[in-house]
Design a protein around this motif. Structure first.
Motif, PDB file in Angstrom:
ATOM      1  N   SER A 156       0.852  -1.193   0.000  1.00  0.00           N
ATOM      2  CA  SER A 156       0.000   0.000   0.000  1.00  0.00           C
ATOM      3  C   SER A 156       0.884   1.239   0.000  1.00  0.00           C
ATOM      4  O   SER A 156       2.085   1.154   0.245  1.00  0.00           O
ATOM      5  N   LEU A 157       0.284   2.391  -0.286  1.00  0.00           N
ATOM      6  CA  LEU A 157       1.002   3.668  -0.214  1.00  0.00           C
ATOM      7  C   LEU A 157       0.470   4.444   0.983  1.00  0.00           C
ATOM      8  O   LEU A 157      -0.717   4.362   1.299  1.00  0.00           O
ATOM      9  N   PRO A 158       1.337   5.212   1.667  1.00  0.00           N
ATOM     10  CA  PRO A 158       0.829   6.013   2.788  1.00  0.00           C
ATOM     11  C   PRO A 158      -0.078   7.142   2.281  1.00  0.00           C
ATOM     12  O   PRO A 158      -0.103   7.442   1.093  1.00  0.00           O
ATOM     13  N   ARG A 159      -0.819   7.754   3.187  1.00  0.00           N
ATOM     14  CA  ARG A 159      -1.676   8.886   2.826  1.00  0.00           C
ATOM     15  C   ARG A 159      -0.845  10.145   2.650  1.00  0.00           C
ATOM     16  O   ARG A 159       0.039  10.422   3.452  1.00  0.00           O
ATOM     17  N   GLN A 160      -1.162  10.897   1.634  1.00  0.00           N
ATOM     18  CA  GLN A 160      -0.469  12.154   1.343  1.00  0.00           C
ATOM     19  C   GLN A 160      -1.543  13.174   1.035  1.00  0.00           C
ATOM     20  O   GLN A 160      -2.416  12.912   0.206  1.00  0.00           O
ATOM     21  N   LYS A 161      -1.467  14.340   1.695  1.00  0.00           N
ATOM     22  CA  LYS A 161      -2.541  15.344   1.548  1.00  0.00           C
ATOM     23  C   LYS A 161      -2.799  15.704   0.089  1.00  0.00           C
ATOM     24  O   LYS A 161      -3.924  15.949  -0.321  1.00  0.00           O
ATOM     25  N   ASP A 162      -1.714  15.706  -0.724  1.00  0.00           N
ATOM     26  CA  ASP A 162      -1.880  16.129  -2.111  1.00  0.00           C
ATOM     27  C   ASP A 162      -2.171  14.957  -3.046  1.00  0.00           C
ATOM     28  O   ASP A 162      -2.107  15.112  -4.260  1.00  0.00           O
ATOM     29  N   GLY A 163      -2.464  13.791  -2.469  1.00  0.00           N
ATOM     30  CA  GLY A 163      -2.857  12.650  -3.297  1.00  0.00           C
ATOM     31  C   GLY A 163      -1.669  11.827  -3.761  1.00  0.00           C
ATOM     32  O   GLY A 163      -0.510  12.230  -3.615  1.00  0.00           O
ATOM     33  N   MET A 164      -1.997  10.671  -4.348  1.00  0.00           N
ATOM     34  CA  MET A 164      -0.964   9.702  -4.739  1.00  0.00           C
ATOM     35  C   MET A 164       0.013  10.246  -5.764  1.00  0.00           C
ATOM     36  O   MET A 164       1.160   9.842  -5.815  1.00  0.00           O
ATOM     37  N   LYS A 165      -0.470  11.154  -6.599  1.00  0.00           N
ATOM     38  CA  LYS A 165       0.343  11.745  -7.670  1.00  0.00           C
ATOM     39  C   LYS A 165       1.699  12.246  -7.141  1.00  0.00           C
ATOM     40  O   LYS A 165       2.705  12.207  -7.856  1.00  0.00           O
ATOM     41  N   GLN A 166       1.710  12.732  -5.882  1.00  0.00           N
ATOM     42  CA  GLN A 166       2.945  13.270  -5.302  1.00  0.00           C
ATOM     43  C   GLN A 166       4.049  12.224  -5.222  1.00  0.00           C
ATOM     44  O   GLN A 166       5.226  12.562  -5.215  1.00  0.00           O
ATOM     45  N   PHE A 167       3.654  10.949  -5.131  1.00  0.00           N
ATOM     46  CA  PHE A 167       4.674   9.902  -4.993  1.00  0.00           C
ATOM     47  C   PHE A 167       5.467   9.712  -6.285  1.00  0.00           C
ATOM     48  O   PHE A 167       6.499   9.070  -6.282  1.00  0.00           O
ATOM     49  N   GLU A 168       4.965  10.277  -7.390  1.00  0.00           N
ATOM     50  CA  GLU A 168       5.752  10.209  -8.628  1.00  0.00           C
ATOM     51  C   GLU A 168       7.055  10.982  -8.483  1.00  0.00           C
ATOM     52  O   GLU A 168       8.067  10.606  -9.062  1.00  0.00           O
ATOM     53  N   CYS A 169       7.025  12.085  -7.709  1.00  0.00           N
ATOM     54  CA  CYS A 169       8.241  12.879  -7.482  1.00  0.00           C
ATOM     55  C   CYS A 169       8.960  12.459  -6.206  1.00  0.00           C
ATOM     56  O   CYS A 169      10.056  12.946  -5.919  1.00  0.00           O
ATOM     57  N   ASP A 170       8.350  11.587  -5.425  1.00  0.00           N
ATOM     58  CA  ASP A 170       8.938  11.175  -4.145  1.00  0.00           C
ATOM     59  C   ASP A 170       8.610   9.696  -3.931  1.00  0.00           C
ATOM     60  O   ASP A 170       7.841   9.336  -3.049  1.00  0.00           O
ATOM     61  N   PRO A 171       9.201   8.828  -4.787  1.00  0.00           N
ATOM     62  CA  PRO A 171       8.792   7.419  -4.825  1.00  0.00           C
ATOM     63  C   PRO A 171       9.168   6.644  -3.561  1.00  0.00           C
ATOM     64  O   PRO A 171      10.187   6.943  -2.931  1.00  0.00           O
ATOM     65  N   PRO A 172       8.351   5.651  -3.201  1.00  0.00           N
ATOM     66  CA  PRO A 172       8.645   4.821  -2.025  1.00  0.00           C
ATOM     67  C   PRO A 172       9.641   3.711  -2.359  1.00  0.00           C
ATOM     68  O   PRO A 172       9.998   3.507  -3.522  1.00  0.00           O
ATOM     69  N   LEU A 173      10.074   2.985  -1.343  1.00  0.00           N
ATOM     70  CA  LEU A 173      10.890   1.788  -1.531  1.00  0.00           C
ATOM     71  C   LEU A 173      10.050   0.701  -2.183  1.00  0.00           C
ATOM     72  O   LEU A 173       8.843   0.603  -1.956  1.00  0.00           O
ATOM     73  N   SER A 174      10.696  -0.155  -2.963  1.00  0.00           N
ATOM     74  CA  SER A 174      10.082  -1.403  -3.409  1.00  0.00           C
ATOM     75  C   SER A 174      10.146  -2.398  -2.245  1.00  0.00           C
ATOM     76  O   SER A 174      10.820  -2.143  -1.240  1.00  0.00           O
ATOM     77  N   CYS A 175       9.477  -3.543  -2.382  1.00  0.00           N
ATOM     78  CA  CYS A 175       9.587  -4.585  -1.346  1.00  0.00           C
ATOM     79  C   CYS A 175      11.027  -5.049  -1.213  1.00  0.00           C
ATOM     80  O   CYS A 175      11.496  -5.359  -0.116  1.00  0.00           O
ATOM     81  N   CYS A 176      11.745  -5.095  -2.342  1.00  0.00           N
ATOM     82  CA  CYS A 176      13.151  -5.491  -2.302  1.00  0.00           C
ATOM     83  C   CYS A 176      13.958  -4.452  -1.515  1.00  0.00           C
ATOM     84  O   CYS A 176      14.863  -4.809  -0.757  1.00  0.00           O
ATOM     85  N   GLY A 177      13.610  -3.174  -1.659  1.00  0.00           N
ATOM     86  CA  GLY A 177      14.280  -2.110  -0.910  1.00  0.00           C
ATOM     87  C   GLY A 177      14.050  -2.239   0.591  1.00  0.00           C
ATOM     88  O   GLY A 177      14.940  -1.956   1.399  1.00  0.00           O
ATOM     89  N   ILE A 178      12.858  -2.686   0.961  1.00  0.00           N
ATOM     90  CA  ILE A 178      12.558  -2.915   2.379  1.00  0.00           C
ATOM     91  C   ILE A 178      13.409  -4.073   2.902  1.00  0.00           C
ATOM     92  O   ILE A 178      14.019  -3.992   3.965  1.00  0.00           O
ATOM     93  N   PHE A 179      13.470  -5.149   2.102  1.00  0.00           N
ATOM     94  CA  PHE A 179      14.301  -6.307   2.461  1.00  0.00           C
ATOM     95  C   PHE A 179      15.759  -5.885   2.662  1.00  0.00           C
ATOM     96  O   PHE A 179      16.393  -6.245   3.658  1.00  0.00           O
ATOM     97  N   GLN A 180      16.293  -5.083   1.722  1.00  0.00           N
ATOM     98  CA  GLN A 180      17.693  -4.647   1.814  1.00  0.00           C
ATOM     99  C   GLN A 180      17.941  -3.860   3.107  1.00  0.00           C
ATOM    100  O   GLN A 180      18.936  -4.079   3.808  1.00  0.00           O
ATOM    101  N   SER A 181      17.024  -2.948   3.427  1.00  0.00           N
ATOM    102  CA  SER A 181      17.208  -2.074   4.588  1.00  0.00           C
ATOM    103  C   SER A 181      17.184  -2.876   5.882  1.00  0.00           C
ATOM    104  O   SER A 181      18.002  -2.692   6.784  1.00  0.00           O
ATOM    105  N   ARG A 182      16.238  -3.775   5.945  1.00  0.00           N
ATOM    106  CA  ARG A 182      16.082  -4.608   7.130  1.00  0.00           C
ATOM    107  C   ARG A 182      17.323  -5.489   7.347  1.00  0.00           C
ATOM    108  O   ARG A 182      17.810  -5.653   8.465  1.00  0.00           O
TER     109      ARG A 182
END
Lengths: 360, 360
Positions: A123-149
């Motif tokens: 899922s994506l977190p809530r952002q006041k300006d809507g999901m579109k904002q994540f295009e300029c501020d993308p989240p980690l992939s599941c693989c990125g979460i695995f790497q960090s952990r």
């Protein structure tokens, strides 16, 4: 007084002792008059039996009978002032795998988010300006979460004590910091200080406008463990799009100096020991460019030529790390091997069973 | 009688109903005389409000007032005999990333295993013939464990019921099966049946000798959840090195037929429903070649030409999947989309901070 070693130390003279992280060292305060300045004399409880040269002692091993332990004269470099800075790049970001149009791939006809590939976050977190904002501020992939952990767990294995965590305001960096802290079992004990001054060179990541980053309130609502009392050195409003290389270099140099001076440097105990009062590691989660732009001024090295810089930055993988240790002389820093190994893995390609298996 | 849908079903006629996995369907046994053969009539409890077209019902939603629910005449293809087979390739193996000499990279001077990169597993299981055996039977990397677990969690999200798990005797396959079951929260409820007949074409993987696989006792000691009562169709002793393509094809064809006939096909309830007695999915964890060599004979397709075969197999990623569903006619199988999406991620390269960041 029995102390536990925080880092490995390799002897450089015959009166120095090999110390592994986790070793227990007995230090008699009465003996210290014989030690030269900056060193202490102590005894390692680690067994020297040929059969177990790599044995690591923990709390239980402390009770080993002395007959199994060896006693060694020990000199320890006394770095009561020693601090360390670990700069790491964030984990794999979704647009790195699925391209700039990643969000379009994940939207249903009526604009709801779904997971078009299992490497997209559930899922994506809530952002006041809507999901579109994540295009300029993308989240980690599941693989990125695995790497960090995984990196967090490896730091815990090495008994690295992280005392402060700073993050770029980019969502992928805050997420990386959070998952590293979870791996370290320091979540929610250590809170993330979001420092806009750590953001990427804006010429690369914000050519038209600074992204609408998630606010502290939004990050908290999405369960990110943010230090709300932290006051940024560079407020968001101070970031400008398409800054020059010189501006980026001087911003980075200023922010690392402000961060290190904000984290206490005086501590009462010898080095290598994970005791309250001993300064732990300052963890900074930011961007690939940060690995050079934050550490080189700290180590007193000149900034790279702007053309070399772009080439160098491309070589830095997810969770790439640089580690700086403070020397005997305060505010003299040196780049040394990070406390954990690298993380190297392969790619997993898209797969179309219909074409590959069914096709003739 | 209220049933819960196990899979999505897309209507193919106007008297058929869209069913999402997790939907609750009320079926009145007294009404079934009107249903044509192989179909049942039922009522979906799912709300049809325009605002929530994708709402998925669970146990709690069952208590929604009927005013929010829509009532639809429903025809369900009655596949009381329907079974499904999910064939998947194992996760990333260490030698895929670090090459054939991976074990040498991980041994200290006195022959102890250590983790030279964080993608190596934190330890190796015990093997009677020593660590050397893992060179011919390599374990999963940490990334391979992550991949397997993610697929298991995705199957759970889709409410796929796995009733039987078969694995090749290769360690990487047993490990993949175990981590998929953990993701599915079916560990230790469903036990792994180790079937040597599922091993890779021995010309590729055992050109000189069949690897010394871990024994059942060793796998159990290493906490793998093995079905000790299972008797293999192809005992280990029946595998021969460098078998011909024709021998491999006929072994694969025989083993998939034996597996499907060993898993019950008769069940008293309509399709799509996760109820005791309804046949769930037969999960088979094996090798890239298995995706074609097991599913094509099941679907009644001829085997591929041996040269095309090698080329095709190279395209299959870690956790690549093929899914076969049994048709109305017993023992007629068709390849359809697997119940979960693909997993696509990038590579993470080795990183040398000294050359990259420190070098000038």
């Amino acid at each position: 007084q029995t102390l536990r070693a925080l880092f490995q130390y390799k002897p450089q003279n015959i009166d120095e002792l090999m110390i592994n992280a986790g070793d227990l060292i007995y230090v008699n305060p009465a003996q210290q008059s014989d030690a030269s300045e900056g060193w202490v004399i102590g005894t390692s409880h680690r067994t020297k039996s040929e059969k177990e040269p790599n044995v690591k002692l923990n709390g239980e091993a402390h009770n080993l009978s002395m007959s199994r332990s060896a006693t060694n004269a020990l000199s320890l470099q006394n770095a009561a002032l020693r601090r360390a800075v670990l700069v790491m790049r964030h984990g794999e970001r979704v647009d790195q795998v699925f391209g700039r149009s990643w969000l379009q791939q994940c939207l249903t006809a009526d604009g709801k988010y779904y997971r078009a590939d299992l490497n997209f976050p559930s899922s994506l977190p809530r952002q006041k300006d809507g999901m579109k904002q994540f295009e300029c501020d993308p989240p980690l992939s599941c693989c990125g979460i695995f790497q960090s952990r995984l990196i967090g767990e490896a730091l815990l294995d090495q008994e690295v004590t992280v005392s402060y965590v700073y993050s770029s305001p980019a969502l992928r960096c805050v997420q990386t910091a959070q998952h590293v802290l979870q791996g370290l079992k320091l979540n929610p004990k250590v809170r993330i200080r979001v420092e806009p001054g750590l953001f990427e060179w804006t010429k690369w990541e914000a050519s038209r406008a600074i992204p609408n980053f998630m606010t502290t309130a939004e990050l908290l609502e999405a369960s990110y463990n943010i230090d709300t009392s932290y006051r940024a050195h560079f407020p968001l409003s101070s970031l400008v799009p398409t800054e020059s290389y010189e501006d980026y270099v001087s911003r980075s140099s200023a922010v690392i100096k402000q961060i290190t001076s904000a984290c206490p440097s005086k501590a009462p105990l010898p080095p290598f020991f994970a005791f309250p009062g001993v300064p732990g590691v300052i963890l900074i989660v930011a961007h690939s460019s940060s690995l050079a732009s934050l550490t080189r001024p700290l180590a007193g090295l000149p900034s790279r030529d702007s053309r070399d810089f772009a080439q160098m930055v491309r070589k830095i993988p997810s969770l790439g790390m640089c580690f700086c240790e403070e020397q005997k002389e305060e505010n003299k820093w040196q780049m040394v091997n990070p406390p954990v190994k690298t993380l190297t893995h392969g790619a997993n390609t898209a797969f179309d069973w219909r074409n590959t298996i069914l096709g003739d």
